[in-house]
Structure formats: structure tokens, C-alpha cells
Design a protein around this motif. Sequence first.
Motif, PDB file in Angstrom:
ATOM      1  N   ASN A  46       0.856  -1.179   0.016  1.00 37.78           N
ATOM      2  CA  ASN A  46       0.002   0.010  -0.062  1.00 37.78           C
ATOM      3  C   ASN A  46       0.708   1.261  -0.006  1.00 37.78           C
ATOM      4  N   PHE A  49       2.486   1.611  -3.403  1.00 37.24           N
ATOM      5  CA  PHE A  49       1.558   2.026  -4.586  1.00 37.24           C
ATOM      6  C   PHE A  49       1.321   3.574  -4.339  1.00 37.24           C
ATOM      7  N   SER A  50       1.211   3.892  -3.099  1.00 36.88           N
ATOM      8  CA  SER A  50       0.773   5.309  -2.843  1.00 36.88           C
ATOM      9  C   SER A  50       1.810   6.046  -3.198  1.00 36.88           C
ATOM     10  N   VAL A  52       4.142   5.403  -5.733  1.00 38.52           N
ATOM     11  CA  VAL A  52       3.997   5.475  -7.042  1.00 38.52           C
ATOM     12  C   VAL A  52       2.900   6.444  -7.858  1.00 38.52           C
ATOM     13  N   SER A  53       1.688   6.228  -7.385  1.00 40.36           N
ATOM     14  CA  SER A  53       0.573   7.089  -7.489  1.00 40.36           C
ATOM     15  C   SER A  53       0.699   8.567  -7.382  1.00 40.36           C
ATOM     16  N   GLY A  54       1.711   9.055  -6.238  1.00 47.66           N
ATOM     17  CA  GLY A  54       1.694  10.389  -6.160  1.00 47.66           C
ATOM     18  C   GLY A  54       2.846  10.836  -7.072  1.00 47.66           C
ATOM     19  N   LEU A  56       3.120   9.796 -10.296  1.00 47.40           N
ATOM     20  CA  LEU A  56       2.595   9.820 -11.471  1.00 47.40           C
ATOM     21  C   LEU A  56       1.754  11.321 -11.366  1.00 47.40           C
TER      22      LEU A  56
END
Length: 56
Positions: A46, A49-50, A52-54, A56
Motif C-alpha cells: 500500500n 503503490f501510494s 508510485v501514484s503520487g 505519477l
Amino acid sequence: MSNFGNWLSRFMTHERGVTAIEYGLIAAGIAVAIIATIAALGTNLNTTFSSVSGSL
């Protein structure tokens, strides 16, 4: 009384129930280890992924 003595003797030497209990305890131990591993990995994934999401 002899019947009870025979029953008690057979009960004490019967190993099928003991084996089933041992297998149950082993399965429970494995399940706890799997749940603990998944919980630890879930938190790490988690966070990853957070991040990586941030990005992007």
C-alpha cells in the motif's frame, strides 16, 4: 466395571483423534503465519503503490 475398563483402555490407546488434533494445530499455525505475512506485505505494498501514484 470390566466394560468400563476395556472402554477406557481402548480410548487411551486410540490414536486417530490425537492425530487429527495435531494436524488441526499445524494447520492453524500455518494459517496464522500466512495471515501475518499477508498483513505485513499488504502495508508495504500500500505504501509503495501510494508513492508510485503520487509520483505519477
